[in-house]
Design a protein around this motif. Structure first.
Motif, short mmCIF file in Angstrom:
data_model
loop_
_atom_site.label_atom_id
_atom_site.label_comp_id
_atom_site.label_asym_id
_atom_site.label_seq_id
_atom_site.Cartn_x
_atom_site.Cartn_y
_atom_site.Cartn_z
N ALA A 157 -7.56 10.65 -1.82
CA ALA A 157 -8.96 10.27 -2.01
C ALA A 157 -9.57 9.99 -0.64
N SER A 158 -10.90 9.99 -0.60
CA SER A 158 -11.61 9.67 0.64
C SER A 158 -12.32 8.34 0.50
N CYS A 159 -12.70 7.77 1.62
CA CYS A 159 -13.44 6.51 1.61
C CYS A 159 -14.78 6.74 0.90
N SER A 160 -15.11 5.87 -0.02
CA SER A 160 -16.33 6.09 -0.81
C SER A 160 -17.58 5.51 -0.13
N GLY A 161 -17.41 4.78 0.96
CA GLY A 161 -18.58 4.23 1.66
C GLY A 161 -18.14 3.15 2.64
N ALA A 162 -18.85 3.05 3.75
CA ALA A 162 -18.47 2.07 4.78
C ALA A 162 -18.40 0.66 4.19
N GLY A 163 -17.32 -0.01 4.48
CA GLY A 163 -17.15 -1.38 4.02
C GLY A 163 -16.57 -1.50 2.62
N GLN A 164 -16.52 -0.38 1.91
CA GLN A 164 -15.96 -0.40 0.55
C GLN A 164 -14.43 -0.54 0.65
N PRO A 165 -13.81 -1.13 -0.37
CA PRO A 165 -12.34 -1.14 -0.34
C PRO A 165 -11.82 0.30 -0.48
N TRP A 170 -4.13 -1.81 -3.20
CA TRP A 170 -3.94 -1.67 -4.65
C TRP A 170 -4.83 -0.58 -5.24
N PRO A 171 -4.36 0.05 -6.30
CA PRO A 171 -5.22 1.07 -6.94
C PRO A 171 -6.52 0.43 -7.44
N THR A 172 -7.62 1.14 -7.22
CA THR A 172 -8.90 0.65 -7.73
C THR A 172 -8.97 0.95 -9.23
N ALA A 173 -9.95 0.36 -9.90
CA ALA A 173 -10.08 0.56 -11.35
C ALA A 173 -10.19 2.04 -11.70
N GLN A 197 -9.62 3.38 -1.58
CA GLN A 197 -8.78 3.68 -2.74
C GLN A 197 -7.35 3.75 -2.23
N VAL A 198 -6.41 3.39 -3.08
CA VAL A 198 -5.03 3.35 -2.60
C VAL A 198 -4.53 4.76 -2.27
N MET A 241 0.82 -1.21 0.00
CA MET A 241 0.00 0.00 0.00
C MET A 241 0.86 1.26 0.00
N VAL A 242 1.89 1.29 0.86
CA VAL A 242 2.65 2.54 0.99
C VAL A 242 3.48 2.82 -0.27
N VAL A 243 3.99 1.77 -0.89
CA VAL A 243 4.74 1.98 -2.14
C VAL A 243 3.77 2.43 -3.24
N ASN A 244 2.61 1.78 -3.32
CA ASN A 244 1.62 2.19 -4.33
C ASN A 244 1.12 3.61 -4.09
#
Ligand SMILES: [Zn+2]
Length: 246
Positions: free
Chosen positions: A204-212, A231-234, A214-215, A189-192
């Motif tokens: 980025a911010s968390c997009s919703g509780a329980g969601q992965p 990992w980066p999300t799509a 964003q890196v 995570m930290v390298v990415n």
């Protein structure tokens, strides 16, 4: 070879043969009954042709193999022509207690992992010097030497320098550890994340509780209800630095 043609010619041939004299060299006129029967047989030709079924073409295995090999070669060529090599060099800052060899190996594995930024069609290659960016393993207290905007607690990115804080590399963070994240995943995570800044990403911010997460979320500080994700999300697969759009 045309199967329909050969059948048709054979049928016509049979019809014509029926007109041939029964004894070679002797010309005899066929009887009206014979002629009528021959005409009837010729009249059936259209239905014979209509009833003919084209044979099913079966592709032999060798041809399938050859086609598959040609397709694979074409795809490999396409990937090679669209993939881009991004070079980076490595350095250390301050006193190291972690293995620099492990850091280089693991960071390169992260950058080229099939779950990471390499999904943009990018290959990251470590070079001795003159890379596009410099990956740094830094003693925690030395991170601030790159910029007053960096703290000694976390990793940072300043210009071409992607700086990994040695304390975080070796121990992750309380928030990550409390959420059950593994050290290897934290390192991914930290390298990415820091490389993501160099690629052109902000936070980025968390997009919703329980969601992965964003890196590019600051997962080292707070997961904000998201599940940790190394990992980066799509949606993050773009880079203004490399001119790669979503
Ligand atoms: Zn950041």
């Amino acid at each position: 070879m045309c199967m329909m043609c050969s059948v048709t010619y054979a049928t016509v041939g049979a019809g014509l043969l029926a007109f041939s004299p029964s004894t070679p060299g002797v010309t005899t006129a066929p009887s009206p009954q014979t002629l009528a029967s021959q005409v009837t047989s010729l009249q059936r030709l259209p239905s014979t042709i209509a009833a003919f079924k084209m044979p099913t073409l079966i592709e032999p295995q060798w041809l399938k193999d050859q086609n598959a090999a040609e397709l694979a070669a074409a795809q490999a060529k396409k990937v090679a022509s669209t993939s881009r090599v991004v070079t980076y060099d490595v350095m250390t800052k301050g006193m190291l207690t972690a293995s620099f060899a492990d850091f280089r190996t693991q960071a390169n594995a992260t950058l080229n992992d099939g779950r990471g930024w390499s999904r943009m069609g990018v290959t990251f290659q470590e070079v001795q010097s003159g890379g596009s960016f410099t990956l740094v393993l830094s003693e925690a207290s030395q991170v601030t030497s790159f910029s007053s905007g960096c703290g000694s607690e976390y990793s940072c990115r300043v210009g071409r320098y992607v700086i990994i804080n040695q304390d975080r590399w070796q121990g992750a963070t309380p928030s990550w550890n409390n959420a059950g994240g593994s050290l290897r995943d934290y390192r991914h995570m930290v390298v990415n994340h820091e490389t993501g800044h160099w690629l052109g990403h902000g936070h980025a911010s968390c997009s919703g509780a329980g969601q992965p997460a964003q890196v590019m979320q600051q997962q080292s500080i707070d997961l904000q209800g998201c599940a940790f994700n190394a990992w980066p999300t799509a949606g993050e697969l773009w880079s203004s630095q490399l001119g790669i759009t979503r």
